[in-house]
Design a protein around this motif. Structure first.
Motif, short mmCIF file in Angstrom:
data_model
loop_
_atom_site.label_atom_id
_atom_site.label_comp_id
_atom_site.label_asym_id
_atom_site.label_seq_id
_atom_site.Cartn_x
_atom_site.Cartn_y
_atom_site.Cartn_z
N LEU A 149 25.95 -54.27 37.07
CA LEU A 149 25.17 -55.29 36.37
C LEU A 149 23.68 -54.96 36.49
CD1 LEU A 149 27.13 -58.53 37.31
CD2 LEU A 149 27.33 -57.10 35.28
N PRO A 150 22.96 -54.90 35.37
CA PRO A 150 21.58 -54.41 35.42
C PRO A 150 20.56 -55.41 35.97
CG PRO A 150 22.35 -54.57 33.12
CD PRO A 150 23.47 -55.06 33.99
N LEU A 151 20.86 -56.71 35.95
CA LEU A 151 19.80 -57.67 36.28
C LEU A 151 19.39 -57.64 37.74
CD1 LEU A 151 18.06 -60.01 35.13
CD2 LEU A 151 19.74 -61.56 36.11
N PHE A 178 17.28 -53.83 35.33
CA PHE A 178 16.35 -54.60 34.50
C PHE A 178 15.66 -55.59 35.42
CE2 PHE A 178 15.06 -58.10 31.78
CZ PHE A 178 14.61 -57.48 30.63
N ALA A 229 28.09 -62.69 27.26
CA ALA A 229 28.01 -61.29 27.66
C ALA A 229 27.05 -60.52 26.75
CB ALA A 229 29.39 -60.65 27.61
N GLN A 230 26.68 -61.08 25.63
CA GLN A 230 25.86 -60.34 24.65
C GLN A 230 24.63 -61.12 24.21
OE1 GLN A 230 27.09 -60.66 20.77
NE2 GLN A 230 28.82 -61.99 21.14
N PHE A 305 32.78 -53.07 28.10
CA PHE A 305 31.76 -53.93 27.45
C PHE A 305 30.43 -53.19 27.36
CE2 PHE A 305 33.70 -58.13 29.28
CZ PHE A 305 34.79 -57.97 28.46
N LEU A 306 30.05 -52.55 28.47
CA LEU A 306 28.73 -51.91 28.52
C LEU A 306 28.66 -50.72 27.56
CD1 LEU A 306 28.15 -52.15 32.39
CD2 LEU A 306 26.82 -53.33 30.61
N LEU A 309 28.23 -52.15 24.11
CA LEU A 309 26.86 -52.61 23.90
C LEU A 309 25.90 -51.43 23.78
CD1 LEU A 309 26.86 -55.62 26.40
CD2 LEU A 309 26.75 -55.76 23.90
N TRP A 314 22.30 -52.94 22.31
CA TRP A 314 22.13 -54.40 22.36
C TRP A 314 22.35 -54.88 23.79
CZ3 TRP A 314 20.32 -57.76 18.90
CH2 TRP A 314 20.52 -59.12 19.13
N GLY A 315 21.56 -55.87 24.20
CA GLY A 315 21.78 -56.51 25.51
C GLY A 315 21.75 -55.48 26.63
N ALA A 316 22.74 -55.54 27.51
CA ALA A 316 22.79 -54.62 28.63
C ALA A 316 22.85 -53.16 28.16
CB ALA A 316 23.99 -54.94 29.52
N VAL A 319 19.44 -51.61 28.07
CA VAL A 319 18.96 -51.22 29.40
C VAL A 319 19.51 -49.84 29.74
CG1 VAL A 319 18.92 -51.84 31.84
CG2 VAL A 319 18.86 -53.65 30.09
N ARG B 221 22.81 -62.74 30.06
CA ARG B 221 23.61 -61.66 29.45
C ARG B 221 23.57 -60.36 30.23
NH1 ARG B 221 20.79 -59.67 23.83
NH2 ARG B 221 18.78 -59.06 24.66
N LEU B 222 22.65 -60.24 31.18
CA LEU B 222 22.61 -59.03 32.00
C LEU B 222 23.29 -59.24 33.35
CD1 LEU B 222 18.97 -57.77 31.27
CD2 LEU B 222 21.11 -57.14 30.13
N GLY B 225 27.03 -63.42 32.49
CA GLY B 225 27.69 -63.44 31.18
C GLY B 225 28.72 -62.33 31.05
N LEU B 226 28.35 -61.13 31.52
CA LEU B 226 29.28 -60.00 31.47
C LEU B 226 30.50 -60.25 32.35
CD1 LEU B 226 26.59 -57.18 31.56
CD2 LEU B 226 28.35 -57.38 29.78
N ALA B 229 32.95 -63.01 30.58
CA ALA B 229 33.69 -62.64 29.37
C ALA B 229 35.10 -62.19 29.71
CB ALA B 229 32.95 -61.53 28.62
N ASN B 301 29.88 -57.47 18.30
CA ASN B 301 30.01 -57.38 19.76
C ASN B 301 31.30 -58.04 20.23
OD1 ASN B 301 27.56 -56.03 20.14
ND2 ASN B 301 26.40 -57.93 20.35
N PHE B 305 34.35 -56.36 22.37
CA PHE B 305 34.83 -56.90 23.65
C PHE B 305 36.32 -57.22 23.56
CE2 PHE B 305 30.46 -59.01 24.68
CZ PHE B 305 29.91 -57.77 24.87
#
Lengths: 507, 507
Positions: A149-151, A178, A229-230, A305-306, A309, A314-316, A319, B221-222, B225-226, B229, B301, B305
């Motif tokens: 997870l990037p956050l 991120f 998720a998006q 998912f990643l 994206l 888009w989204g993650a 990143v 979403r980062l 959320g992921l 899902a 998206n 998913f």
């Protein structure tokens, strides 16, 4: 130290193992940092090893540029040994302020490095109380699994210098994260505030017998979880407002705030009975999977998912793409040149990258053709039909391909591609590409690719004769290649071996 | 009426258009129901048409069995015309109880059909007040986009008979939804209770200047959320508890409930100033995309998913797989057996994504093979050689491929892939894949792919006979496909056209 990253290898100190500390260790390691871990738990090495194994299975599959060589991992007996010489210290000990104060004091007795705390709840100003260098301490709060997870919520207090926080952001971006700079310090930052609100409501629903843990989870993952998720809360609701947008949505749903929908005016009584109910409902829901299984399932889903994206930027996925560009920019010039350098014998060197492999570690079928295309692109450049020629409105297009898979390739394998001209005229070009991987014992041919290309006027969308200069170089090359033995399998069609029952049916 | 669904075509009445009513209309229509819409808004037909266009682009891409032929859509001038002869009535008018009472009375004056209400907030017992047949009215609360998200909260009151609710669940499952039966009626059911809690906290964060709408969305979403899902709140936290599981997690994080993390004891003042702040932040965040763009991005998206989850038979993917099985079971026996019936199961719908194109906007050469692999993966799943079979240690590996490029594909093109069995024995599988793109004028074949696959024992690394169940399904499929015309280009080799000078050189 060899490696693709310029400059010396950096060192991260991980104070406190567990799932979060292990996730940080994995992120730093796989991004080329040396990592020293201190955790008094005798099980720490085993536990962190398991997290790193998960990360090795998942994170490389998200990279299209290749990660730098892994750093070195060490487990050390005290905090001083961990933090000495460290460029980053990450504190992930239990959520007790007195413990965190003791650990931070010990860290700063031996190091001036920036110290990120993984705290879920404490404000940076609370962590900084009584510190030798309060301005070096800030919150860097990640989310589990930290390696995927990037956050990371980066929360400074007024004691932190803006330059130090900017430098911390750069370091976190460098390991693919991120870093969201939180504008004001606040208990539990942003993410856990949101999670806490939903968690309280979920506990009420279980407490009041409205829903089980499984029913609540189904509600989440079959509806808004997929949305979040998006896109987040506000962008999703912007769509719900339709063409009239956010203001319309607020007008329509704002009044619901005044309705008696929620019991959030209080926390549910946190009794042993409630814990029992939740634990037994959770066993009924998920007990047939081990935690190890659940982690694997979660990570496979996250990787899927990643990657989806990423294809959509888009989204993650944005990143991840930004991290790819960062890594590509860091390649030294000689490494960039050698990653696909033609030599006199027209060989192309290729590395099997993480984005080329499937979850089982094998090179994906279509990536064999991708590797062949790289070789042909280089060949076309060598005969003067490269990118500039294409920009001028002419190009060779592939008309047909015959691809034979002879052996497997795996992550990190070095491949050699060789192109041989089998024939040509002014519009057509018949090529043979052999792909090999180097092995202890020498070279193993893993695939052959036979292709017919047509020269086209891309504006007009039809075939035409290639430019004289291109044809001249192609003629020289063809003359040289005509002296090579012609590959036995050239001109072969699919199913040329022992006939299959279905093949006997007349067309 | 022709069609794959047994029995007469059923009729749904949609009372109240808009985004939710339109989503219901699309779900019923694409699952073969006739749909009559009543909405006094003169724009209703245009608005619902846009939702149905979105659904047509997305929902078929999720089906591996093919959806039944679309039903007929009509717009009618009054409620009586809509509900007469209907098997299901869905009420989606504005959230005002007096309006809902008037509409429900008008519905029940003309029909005895079950009536699902899309209400977000009202309890079924409130809706039933004063009704002619209260037991026919219940809550069926969906989530936007209704045509893609499977969840529907089905909430009865004590006035509803259990049999009627079970019948309603069957109908909802038949249109691909997951009807979650809510145990006790409650304001806002389950999903909106959870959403409301998080929404309030998000409004406080904006109100207090802690974060902007964009920052809150990035946080969601980062990170969680992921997670959500694919797993919900409790299953995710079960993992966070590690081997000790849920009880350990509760012991560790339960006390946080007592901390002053949250301002949930009150709602933020819903002032014009707060609405302005949110609307302008949302413009800055998302204003460069039209709502139409955001819908398309969201749906693409979601499809990615959902397909990833389907491959793994997990979460929403399990709901989709169950729906596929339901549709397959409903195929009349003669359709299953007859070779005259077009085989819907061998079609794969694909979208040309940003990651698939080169700098010229064309689909990259190797992505044609990637698209073919996606089709073959789906085919292998259909004959019982999918992911579970591979996990069990057996797999089909591609030995060789002949790929012909016939036309270009570009970003956003929708592709259809069709697989035909050309031959097989116990170890070998000879396939033909045709890839087409849909055009204004119809379909254009863009590529053909001929492949020979070998069945391998992946542990031993050598070929072996496929499992009897796989061979049986493959035999059925091969027998059916043997009645299709054999592709002219099958068995072709590269350079089969006019000889090239180079080809005259002896090997």
């Amino acid at each position: 130290m060899t490696g693709l990253v310029t400059g010396p290898v950096r060192k991260a100190a991980i104070i406190g193992g567990g799932v979060i500390g292990g996730g940080w260790a994995a992120r730093f390691l796989l991004n080329g940092w040396d990592v020293a871990v201190f955790d008094p738990d005798p099980e720490a090495e085993r536990k962190i090893g398991a997290v790193i194994a998960n990360a090795r299975a998942a994170l490389p599959a998200l990279s299209d540029t290749g990660l730098p060589p892994e750093g070195r991992l060490s487990f050390v007996p005290d905090i001083a040994a961990a933090v000495t010489g460290a460029d980053w210290v990450q504190e992930s000990v239990s959520e007790r302020l007195d413990l965190k104060h003791r650990v931070l004091a010990e860290i700063q007795a031996a190091s001036d490095a920036p110290v990120g705390s993984s705290t879920s709840g404490f404000k940076p100003s609370e962590l900084q109380q009584g510190a030798r260098a309060p301005g070096r301490i800030f919150v860097a709060h990640p989310f589990n699994p930290v390696y995927l997870l990037p956050l990371v919520e980066l929360v400074p207090s007024p004691a932190n210098a803006a330059d130090d926080i900017a430098a911390a952001q750069d370091i976190l971006r460098g390991i693919g994260m991120f870093p969201l700079l939180v504008r004001k310090e606040i208990d539990a930052h942003i993410g856990d505030r949101l999670l806490e609100a939903l968690w309280r409501e979920a506990l009420w629903l279980v407490h009041d017998g409205i829903a089980t843990t499984e029913e609540i989870d189904e509600v989440i993952r079959l509806s808004f979880g997929l949305r979040w998720a998006q896109m987040g809360l506000f962008e999703t609701y912007r769509i719900a407002g339709g063409e009239a947008g956010m203001r319309h949505f607020m007008a329509q749903f704002g009044p619901a705030l005044e309705w008696p929908w929620s019991k959030l005016t209080d926390t549910p009584p946190f009794t042993e009975a409630l814990v029992d109910r939740i634990a037994s409902q959770s066993d009924a829901q998920s007990g047939h999977h081990s935690i190890r299984d659940l982690e694997r399932i979660r990570d496979e889903n996250l990787v899927a998912f990643l990657r989806a994206l990423k294809d959509r930027d888009w989204g993650a996925g944005r990143v991840l793409n930004a991290h790819d560009r960062l890594l590509a920019d860091r390649l030294p010039a000689e490494a960039k040149a050698s990653s696909a350098t033609p030599d006199v014998a027209n060989e192309t060197e290729l590395l099997v990258l993480p984005g080329w492999i499937d979850y089982n570690g094998h090179m994906t079928e279509s990536r064999y053709l991708f590797a062949g295309s790289q070789c042909v692109d280089q060949f076309l450049g060598a005969i003067g039909a490269g990118i500039d020629y294409v920009r001028g409105g002419h190009s060779y297009y592939t008309a047909e391909t015959h691809l034979r898979h002879l052996a497997e390739a795996r992550l990190g394998d070095r491949l050699t591609g060789r192109v041989q001209v089998l024939g040509h005229d002014e519009k057509r070009l018949h090529l043979w590409i052999s792909l090999s991987r180097r092995d202890d014992g020498g070279e193993v041919e893993i695939a052959t690719i036979e292709q017919m290309l047509l020269h086209v006027d891309t504006g007009a969308g039809r075939t035409c004769a290639a430019a004289p200069g291109v044809l001249a170089r192609l003629g020289d090359r063809a003359a040289r290649d005509s002296r090579l033995p012609r590959p036995d399998a050239a001109g072969r069609h699919v199913g040329a071996g022992r006939p299959l029952p279905g093949l006997a049916v007349p067309a």
